[in-house]
Design an enzyme around this catalytic site. Structure first.
Site, PDB file in Angstrom:
ATOM      1  N   LYS A 143       0.817  -1.221   0.000  1.00 17.79           N
ATOM      2  CA  LYS A 143       0.000   0.000   0.000  1.00 17.79           C
ATOM      3  C   LYS A 143       0.855   1.278   0.000  1.00 17.79           C
ATOM      4  O   LYS A 143       2.054   1.221   0.296  1.00 17.79           O
ATOM      5  CB  LYS A 143      -0.934  -0.037   1.213  1.00 17.79           C
ATOM      6  CG  LYS A 143      -1.881  -1.237   1.193  1.00 17.79           C
ATOM      7  CD  LYS A 143      -2.928  -1.143   2.297  1.00 17.79           C
ATOM      8  CE  LYS A 143      -3.843  -2.348   2.267  1.00 17.79           C
ATOM      9  NZ  LYS A 143      -4.941  -2.230   3.252  1.00 17.79           N
ATOM     10  N   TYR A 162     -12.462  -2.194  -3.687  1.00 20.45           N
ATOM     11  CA  TYR A 162     -12.946  -2.271  -2.302  1.00 20.45           C
ATOM     12  C   TYR A 162     -14.465  -2.132  -2.205  1.00 20.45           C
ATOM     13  O   TYR A 162     -14.975  -1.772  -1.148  1.00 20.45           O
ATOM     14  CB  TYR A 162     -12.251  -1.207  -1.448  1.00 20.45           C
ATOM     15  CG  TYR A 162     -10.831  -1.585  -1.047  1.00 20.45           C
ATOM     16  CD1 TYR A 162     -10.586  -2.686  -0.233  1.00 20.45           C
ATOM     17  CD2 TYR A 162      -9.740  -0.838  -1.464  1.00 20.45           C
ATOM     18  CE1 TYR A 162      -9.306  -3.038   0.152  1.00 20.45           C
ATOM     19  CE2 TYR A 162      -8.440  -1.184  -1.091  1.00 20.45           C
ATOM     20  CZ  TYR A 162      -8.235  -2.290  -0.280  1.00 20.45           C
ATOM     21  OH  TYR A 162      -6.961  -2.643   0.103  1.00 20.45           O
ATOM     22  N   GLU A 222      -9.469 -10.940  -7.800  1.00 20.11           N
ATOM     23  CA  GLU A 222      -8.495  -9.857  -7.606  1.00 20.11           C
ATOM     24  C   GLU A 222      -7.304  -9.989  -8.565  1.00 20.11           C
ATOM     25  O   GLU A 222      -6.790  -8.977  -9.056  1.00 20.11           O
ATOM     26  CB  GLU A 222      -8.030  -9.846  -6.148  1.00 20.11           C
ATOM     27  CG  GLU A 222      -9.160  -9.432  -5.206  1.00 20.11           C
ATOM     28  CD  GLU A 222      -8.768  -9.475  -3.733  1.00 20.11           C
ATOM     29  OE1 GLU A 222      -7.608  -9.819  -3.416  1.00 20.11           O
ATOM     30  OE2 GLU A 222      -9.626  -9.149  -2.900  1.00 20.11           O
ATOM     31  N   ASN A 254      -2.229  -0.381   6.668  1.00 15.98           N
ATOM     32  CA  ASN A 254      -1.694  -1.625   7.232  1.00 15.98           C
ATOM     33  C   ASN A 254      -0.709  -2.353   6.300  1.00 15.98           C
ATOM     34  O   ASN A 254      -0.596  -3.570   6.338  1.00 15.98           O
ATOM     35  CB  ASN A 254      -2.833  -2.550   7.690  1.00 15.98           C
ATOM     36  CG  ASN A 254      -3.696  -3.027   6.542  1.00 15.98           C
ATOM     37  OD1 ASN A 254      -3.526  -2.578   5.410  1.00 15.98           O
ATOM     38  ND2 ASN A 254      -4.611  -3.940   6.815  1.00 15.98           N
ATOM     39  N   HIS A 296      -2.222  -5.623   1.460  1.00 17.66           N
ATOM     40  CA  HIS A 296      -3.482  -6.347   1.311  1.00 17.66           C
ATOM     41  C   HIS A 296      -3.163  -7.784   0.923  1.00 17.66           C
ATOM     42  O   HIS A 296      -2.172  -8.040   0.234  1.00 17.66           O
ATOM     43  CB  HIS A 296      -4.333  -5.707   0.207  1.00 17.66           C
ATOM     44  CG  HIS A 296      -5.486  -6.554  -0.233  1.00 17.66           C
ATOM     45  ND1 HIS A 296      -6.666  -6.606   0.469  1.00 17.66           N
ATOM     46  CD2 HIS A 296      -5.619  -7.413  -1.282  1.00 17.66           C
ATOM     47  CE1 HIS A 296      -7.487  -7.456  -0.138  1.00 17.66           C
ATOM     48  NE2 HIS A 296      -6.870  -7.958  -1.200  1.00 17.66           N
TER      49      HIS A 296
HETATM   50  P1  CMP Z   1      -7.211  -4.895   3.317  1.00 18.30           P
HETATM   51  O1  CMP Z   1      -6.638  -6.267   3.481  1.00 18.30           O
HETATM   52  O2  CMP Z   1      -6.663  -4.037   2.248  1.00 18.30           O
HETATM   53  O3  CMP Z   1      -8.802  -5.020   3.131  1.00 18.30           O
HETATM   54  C1  CMP Z   1      -9.699  -3.994   3.494  1.00 18.30           C
HETATM   55  C2  CMP Z   1      -9.006  -2.890   4.232  1.00 18.30           C
HETATM   56  O4  CMP Z   1      -9.864  -2.042   4.965  1.00 18.30           O
HETATM   57  C3  CMP Z   1      -8.104  -3.493   5.289  1.00 18.30           C
HETATM   58  O5  CMP Z   1      -6.997  -4.116   4.704  1.00 18.30           O
HETATM   59  C4  CMP Z   1      -7.797  -2.297   6.144  1.00 18.30           C
HETATM   60  O6  CMP Z   1      -6.769  -1.493   5.598  1.00 18.30           O
HETATM   61  C5  CMP Z   1      -9.111  -1.532   6.066  1.00 18.30           C
HETATM   62  N1  CMP Z   1      -9.898  -1.705   7.292  1.00 18.30           N
HETATM   63  C6  CMP Z   1     -10.522  -2.825   7.711  1.00 18.30           C
HETATM   64  N2  CMP Z   1     -11.149  -2.586   8.884  1.00 18.30           N
HETATM   65  C7  CMP Z   1     -10.899  -1.293   9.188  1.00 18.30           C
HETATM   66  C8  CMP Z   1     -11.271  -0.448  10.268  1.00 18.30           C
HETATM   67  N3  CMP Z   1     -12.044  -0.900  11.273  1.00 18.30           N
HETATM   68  N4  CMP Z   1     -10.842   0.822  10.279  1.00 18.30           N
HETATM   69  C9  CMP Z   1     -10.088   1.290   9.264  1.00 18.30           C
HETATM   70  N5  CMP Z   1      -9.697   0.536   8.201  1.00 18.30           N
HETATM   71  C10 CMP Z   1     -10.093  -0.737   8.170  1.00 18.30           C
END
Ligand code: CMP
Length: 147
Positions: free
Chosen positions: A11, A51, A128, A114, A117
């Site tokens: 990311k 998303y 995907e 984070n 993904h």
């Molecule tokens: P990802 O694996 O990219 O899939 C969906 C993304 O949404 C996840 O990683 C996080 O980055 C984000 N996400 C999921 N839950 C939350 C949350 N409670 N608050 C903020 N971001 C979230």
């Protein structure tokens, strides 16, 4: 081969912090083959489509804004039980809950930022991978012709 691949996105935060190399090293050390890879910036439509499953969530707008804020690396990773194995390697969505040594624990800034993904099921991995890569852009170790 069914169950052999997953889609990852490194990311924007991790790319900006120059973590592409360290993250790819962890991926290779864990035994994944990189079958496809590209550096790109998601446009709004791509991010919203990717998303779409989260569009009712309170964090959706902010997630889209973050995911379009800079370049990302998208890659198809290949290994037996790739989805499950990669989710083990990256750890919990919330880096504070991720095990020590996992990619999110090492490189993530927060739940939203984070670091990476990873697909959450074989069915979504198919969708995907198709979202980003044509068949001719994939170089499989398992089945070079029918990946
Ligand atoms: P990802 O694996 O990219 O899939 C969906 C993304 O949404 C996840 O990683 C996080 O980055 C984000 N996400 C999921 N839950 C939350 C949350 N409670 N608050 C903020 N971001 C979230």
């Amino acid at each position: 081969m069914a169950g052999s691949k997953t889609l990852t996105i490194i990311k924007p935060g991790a790319v900006t912090n120059e973590y592409i190399g360290p993250i790819l090293a962890r991926i290779n050390e864990a035994g994944f083959h990189i079958a496809a890879m590209r550096l790109l910036r998601l446009n709004l439509t791509q991010a919203k489509n990717f998303y779409a499953v989260h569009k009712e969530k309170p964090f959706y707008e902010s997630l889209i804004s973050f995911m379009t804020s800079g370049p990302v690396v998208v890659a198809i990773l290949e290994k037996k039980d790739a989805v499950k194995e990669y989710r083990k390697l990256i750890g919990h969505t919330d880096p504070n809950k991720a095990q020590p040594g996992t990619i999110r624990r090492m490189f993530a800034e927060s739940m939203e930022r984070n670091a990476v993904h990873g697909s959450d099921s074989d069915a979504n991995a198919e969708i995907e991978c198709d979202f980003f890569f044509s068949k001719s852009e994939r170089f499989s170790n398992f089945d070079p012709v029918h990946f």
